[in-house]
Design an enzyme around this catalytic site. Structure first.
Site, short mmCIF file in Angstrom:
data_model
loop_
_atom_site.label_atom_id
_atom_site.label_comp_id
_atom_site.label_asym_id
_atom_site.label_seq_id
_atom_site.Cartn_x
_atom_site.Cartn_y
_atom_site.Cartn_z
N ARG A 45 0.87 -1.18 0.00
CA ARG A 45 0.00 0.00 0.00
C ARG A 45 0.90 1.23 0.00
O ARG A 45 2.11 1.12 0.11
CB ARG A 45 -1.03 -0.02 1.14
N GLY A 46 0.24 2.40 -0.12
CA GLY A 46 1.01 3.63 -0.30
C GLY A 46 1.08 3.88 -1.80
O GLY A 46 1.47 2.98 -2.56
N ALA A 47 0.70 5.10 -2.23
CA ALA A 47 0.50 5.36 -3.65
C ALA A 47 1.70 4.98 -4.54
O ALA A 47 1.54 4.24 -5.52
CB ALA A 47 0.10 6.81 -3.86
N ARG A 88 -7.15 0.05 -6.88
CA ARG A 88 -7.33 1.10 -5.87
C ARG A 88 -7.51 2.45 -6.58
O ARG A 88 -6.55 2.97 -7.17
CB ARG A 88 -6.15 1.13 -4.89
N GLN A 195 -1.95 2.18 9.88
CA GLN A 195 -0.63 2.33 9.23
C GLN A 195 0.35 3.07 10.14
O GLN A 195 1.55 2.83 10.09
CB GLN A 195 -0.78 3.11 7.91
N ASP A 236 -2.08 10.87 -1.95
CA ASP A 236 -2.48 9.87 -2.94
C ASP A 236 -2.80 10.49 -4.29
O ASP A 236 -2.64 9.86 -5.33
CB ASP A 236 -3.68 9.07 -2.43
N ASN A 246 -5.48 12.28 0.75
CA ASN A 246 -4.56 11.43 1.52
C ASN A 246 -5.41 10.62 2.50
O ASN A 246 -6.63 10.75 2.55
CB ASN A 246 -3.51 12.29 2.24
N LYS A 247 -4.76 9.80 3.26
CA LYS A 247 -5.45 8.90 4.19
C LYS A 247 -6.53 9.58 4.99
O LYS A 247 -6.34 10.71 5.45
CB LYS A 247 -4.38 8.29 5.12
O1 MRU Z 1 -4.51 3.12 2.10
P1 MRU Z 1 -3.03 3.36 2.01
O2 MRU Z 1 -2.26 2.80 3.15
O3 MRU Z 1 -2.49 2.93 0.66
O4 MRU Z 1 -2.90 4.95 2.09
C1 MRU Z 1 -1.61 5.49 2.06
C2 MRU Z 1 -1.58 6.96 2.22
O5 MRU Z 1 -2.58 7.61 2.38
C3 MRU Z 1 -0.23 7.61 2.05
O6 MRU Z 1 -0.13 8.75 2.85
C4 MRU Z 1 0.00 8.00 0.58
O7 MRU Z 1 -0.28 6.92 -0.27
C5 MRU Z 1 1.38 8.48 0.35
S1 MRU Z 1 2.57 7.20 0.50
C6 MRU Z 1 4.08 7.84 0.10
#
Ligand code: MRU
Length: 344
Positions: A45-47, A88, A195, A236, A246-247
């Site tokens: 996970r993470g963009a 996603r 996270q 994201d 973002n999250k």
């Molecule tokens: O649902 P996730 O864990 O994929 O969400 C991640 C985030 O919101 C991060 O802050 C974002 O993707 C940036 S990661 C460098």
């Protein structure tokens, strides 16, 4: 330790982020379907990390393709592409990476499967390697925003686990620490997937950076007490005007930061910017399985039938964002102008 994502002998190996920090185990994907499922289930996970995984997923999909040319080859490519694209919806980097892979496919599609596969693998590796470099650049630019002795709040995990290496928001913190600045991090636990509690604390602890875990609801209180001097988060998807997805929970943190006169920084690669969107209104927000909210670690917290909403992201309006740090530099409002400039 392997990096977050590693290409190993015709397969993609990824640390299983659902199991951290309790277990350090790895998932090996040999098919594009396995990669798509790993993205959906948040093994990875993470963009930026999602984009890299999808690029390798496309390679795996084309390794299984049989048609050398023509309509069947086209069909095979489309099928793999569409499956990975559906995983996603919010992470801009997913679509950006797939679009890069598609451009390579289109350039090589007349050259036969062997050449197509080689070119796709090379591109996936380039996307991965460039991301590691990009994060170093984000860190280099962003660390100047942090002063010795600061306590910095972060939300979710925008670290090495969310990227090829080093991280975006955590890259800035790492770079500041590498400059000799004493930085303390407050990590929001980040309900529901945790996270912050599971991944950010784990990463920073391994790096020897002081990290204090707080629940999401505590951030405002610590800001009001003067215990937090800056906020740094990842992204994201960023619209042309700077509105940032973002999250879930990021928007609340940004509003609290403004109320308390604390700078709120977003760190992201240029590939997170969606230049097709004038503002955040058009950013698709993923809604995930309600059981992620009803349960923690498989344990039910509420009634099994409790009505739940579970948007995975929110959008922070640009007016709350003090600066957006990309590999090209620190961009300040008005973002319509500063995000347009190729170099700042
Ligand atoms: O649902 P996730 O864990 O994929 O969400 C991640 C985030 O919101 C991060 O802050 C974002 O993707 C940036 S990661 C460098």
């Amino acid at each position: 330790m392997l990096p977050t994502i590693a290409w190993r002998g015709r397969s993609l190996v990824m640390i299983d982020q659902r199991k951290l920090p309790g277990q350090e185990t790895y998932v090996r994907c040999r098919t594009y379907i396995q990669v798509a499922q790993a993205i959906e289930k948040m093994v990875v996970r993470g963009a930026p990390a999602i984009g890299i995984a999808a690029a390798y997923g496309l390679v795996l999909g084309m390794m299984a393709a049989r048609a050398e040319t023509g309509r069947s080859l086209e069909h095979d490519f489309e099928k793999v592409y569409r499956r990975l694209e559906r995983t996603r919806p919010t992470a801009r980097n997913l679509f950006w990476a797939l679009e890069r892979m598609k451009a390579v496919y289109e350039r090589t599609r007349g050259d036969g499967l062997r050449a197509i596969r080689a070119a796709l693998l090379e591109e996936a590796k380039a996307i991965e390697n460039e991301d590691a470099e990009t994060n170093r650049d984000i860190g280099r630019h962003g660390q100047a925003l942090l002063r010795d002795g600061m306590t910095v709040l972060t939300h979710c995990n925008a670290g090495a686990l969310a990227t090829a290496a080093y991280g975006t928001a955590l890259g800035i913190i790492r770079a500041a620490a590498a400059e000799g600045k004493r930085i303390r991090v407050f990590a929001d636990e980040t309900r529901p997937f945790l996270q912050g509690a599971r991944l950010t604390v784990w990463e920073l602890d391994r790096d020897g950076i002081q990290v204090v875990l707080i629940t999401d609801g505590m951030a405002g209180w610590f800001m009001r007490r003067g215990e937090i001097q800056a906020v740094v988060v990842g992204a994201d998807r960023i619209a042309r005007n700077g509105d940032t997805a973002n999250k879930i929970g990021t928007y609340s943190v940004a509003v609290l930061a403004r109320e308390n006169g604390i700078p709120f920084y977003v760190a992201a690669p240029e590939s997170t910017i969606d230049r097709t969107l004038p503002d955040g209104g058009g950013i698709p927000i993923e809604e995930r399985n309600p059981d992620e909210v009803r349960q923690v670690g498989g344990r039910l917290l509420t009634l099994p039938c409790a009505e739940v909403r579970n948007p995975a992201f929110d959008v922070t309006p640009a007016r709350y964002i003090t600066a957006i740090v990309t590999e090209r530099g620190v961009r300040r409002p008005p973002y319509e102008k500063s995000l347009k400039d190729p170099g700042v």
